[in-house]
Design an enzyme around this catalytic site. Structure first.
Site, PDB file in Angstrom:
ATOM      1  N   ASP A 140       0.803  -1.221   0.000  1.00 36.10           N
ATOM      2  CA  ASP A 140       0.000   0.000   0.000  1.00 36.10           C
ATOM      3  C   ASP A 140       0.842   1.279   0.000  1.00 36.10           C
ATOM      4  O   ASP A 140       0.336   2.354  -0.320  1.00 36.10           O
ATOM      5  CB  ASP A 140      -0.933   0.035   1.211  1.00 36.10           C
ATOM      6  CG  ASP A 140      -2.028  -1.011   1.135  1.00 36.10           C
ATOM      7  OD1 ASP A 140      -2.443  -1.337   0.006  1.00 36.10           O
ATOM      8  OD2 ASP A 140      -2.453  -1.512   2.188  1.00 36.10           O
ATOM      9  N   MET A 184      -5.548  -2.766  -5.095  1.00 37.49           N
ATOM     10  CA  MET A 184      -5.627  -2.611  -3.647  1.00 37.49           C
ATOM     11  C   MET A 184      -5.360  -1.162  -3.278  1.00 37.49           C
ATOM     12  O   MET A 184      -4.899  -0.371  -4.097  1.00 37.49           O
ATOM     13  CB  MET A 184      -4.623  -3.524  -2.954  1.00 37.49           C
ATOM     14  CG  MET A 184      -4.986  -5.001  -3.002  1.00 37.49           C
ATOM     15  SD  MET A 184      -3.744  -6.008  -2.149  1.00 37.49           S
ATOM     16  CE  MET A 184      -4.552  -7.608  -2.200  1.00 37.49           C
ATOM     17  N   GLU A 236      -9.465   0.178  -4.434  1.00 35.02           N
ATOM     18  CA  GLU A 236     -10.544  -0.496  -3.717  1.00 35.02           C
ATOM     19  C   GLU A 236     -11.173   0.367  -2.632  1.00 35.02           C
ATOM     20  O   GLU A 236     -12.330   0.170  -2.258  1.00 35.02           O
ATOM     21  CB  GLU A 236     -10.023  -1.788  -3.079  1.00 35.02           C
ATOM     22  CG  GLU A 236      -8.979  -1.546  -2.001  1.00 35.02           C
ATOM     23  CD  GLU A 236      -8.459  -2.830  -1.360  1.00 35.02           C
ATOM     24  OE1 GLU A 236      -8.997  -3.914  -1.676  1.00 35.02           O
ATOM     25  OE2 GLU A 236      -7.507  -2.738  -0.554  1.00 35.02           O
TER      26      GLU A 236
END
Length: 402
Positions: A140, A184, A236
């Site tokens: 991330d 993600m 997301e």
């Protein structure tokens, strides 16, 4: 001499094992610890005394470990709660029993909070001879202090490569078409933004900007009117202004209290079709592939992750080094270069580094040149991958399956 232990926690990456390999290799070169234990399944396994001895790992296994995706030691989503003193008592009993002086804990925000919590407990209870070192990782890229998180570059490279290739696939027909790539990124848009290095992204939807349906429709229509096609990348974690996730399938049961997401791409597809923007809209959710596709590791990423493990080991030879996280920061030089620093784990724990708002172009138009200049050097290089006799990449057998 005493022993050390290295464990992994949270979501895997394609280079998290390189950090473990770095710790092991550093101790072989400078045997400060008698044994290097691997803790299986993070805090959860340590509390159950499930260890594997990594001390004498062969050079070949160390090399293959670096190209093995996911968490070879196993991971966990176990929250070490400060109010649950029984876990802390048990944890320190285990360290005492196995003469473990230093714990290297590899993970993200919550894992760095574990490092911080264990350090606090030791200080509060005047426990000597036990130290805790954080080794960060997360695809991330949302960890504070460091320039970038180990694991991000390889995920970004996979996303960009996939975007480039699926864009070619999506444009072969003359018919109108919308293609949506979902990445993600629960709170930060780093991964989705990385697709923009390809130059093919028409519409970029990030969590940092509250989603406005009408503005999104307008942006897509612009491209459909111009060329009859639109390539969309969405994170997301995209939310409306009221905080509601765009993905309807949201829940909060991952044991850390984080929303379990997925479905933002499908939500955009429904909007596209209902608005009559295109008769077709296809969604590609990269799901776990973006964090486990190790044959497309960034050489920069795997090298830095390995060296970070070595740096953590080296710093741990200082008997006062505890409660710290070892980080990668970029040097202010014309060519890409980094150095490894240490910061208090508390500076990373429970914080989120968002994608800079000043790097986000208006009207879903992508990211600035400054953002591209930040991302591109991280993707450089391809490690030499070792393959078996049938052409499959070699991986170590996960230690938790032995």
């Amino acid at each position: 001499m005493a022993n050390c232990l290295v464990a992994q926690s949270g979501g895997p990456t394609s280079v998290i094992n390189a950090t473990v390999a770095g710790v092991v290799k550093a101790n072989q070169m400078n045997p400060y610890y008698d044994k290097v234990f691997g803790g299986l399944n993070g805090i959860e396994g340590i509390l159950e005394e499930r260890f594997v001895d990594l001390t004498n790992m062969s050079d070949e296994e160390n090399r293959i470990l670096r190209q093995t995706p996911s968490s070879a030691l196993g991971s966990c989503r176990y929250k070490l709660l400060r109010e649950n003193e029984a876990d802390f008592v048990k944890f320190f009993e285990v360290l005492e029993k196995h003469d473990i002086e230093t714990v290297f804990y590899t993970g993200g925000n919550d894992s760095m909070d574990t490092v911080y919590a264990l350090t606090q407990y030791a200080e509060k209870n005047n426990i000597k001879g036990r130290r805790f070192v954080g080794c960060p990782k997360t695809v991330d890229n949302d960890l504070m202090v460091m320039d970038h998180s180990p694991g991000f570059a390889s995920a970004a490279k996979f996303i960009a490569t996939t975007a480039k290739q699926t864009h070619l696939d999506s444009t072969v027909y003359t018919r109108e078409d919308v293609f949506i790539l979902e990445t993600m990124g629960r709170d930060a848009g780093w991964m989705a933004a990385s697709a923009c290095v390809t130059g093919i992204v028409d519409v970029l939807v990030l969590p940092e900007v509250p989603f406005v349906k009408e503005d999104f429709i307008k942006a897509v229509k612009k491209h459909m009117d111009a060329k009859g096609k639109c390539y969309i990348v969405v994170s997301e974690g995209v939310r409306y202004a009221n905080g509601q996730y765009l993905a309807a399938g949201e829940s909060k049961d991952d044991t850390f209290g984080h929303a379990v997401l997925g479905g933002s791409g499908q939500a955009l597809r429904d909007i596209v079709l209902e608005a009559g923007l295109s008769p077709r809209a296809k969604v590609q959710d990269l799901a776990n592939a973006q964090r486990s596709h190790a044959t497309e590791q960034s050489l920069v990423d795997v090298t830095e992750s390995f060296r970070l493990g070595m740096s953590a080991h080296m710093r741990s030879t200082d008997g006062t080094f505890t409660g710290k996280t070892v980080c990668v920061v970029r040097r202010d030089t014309e060519a890409y270069d980094v150095e490894y620093i240490a910061t208090d784990a508390s500076n990373i724990a429970n914080h989120v580094k968002n994608f800079p708002m000043e790097w986000i172009l208006p009207d879903f138009a992508g990211v600035s040149q400054e953002a591209l200049d930040y991302i591109k050097p991280l993707l450089v290089g391809q490690p030499t991958i070792l393959y078996d006799e049938i052409g499959m990449p070699k991986h170590v057998v996960p230690y938790y399956n032995r």
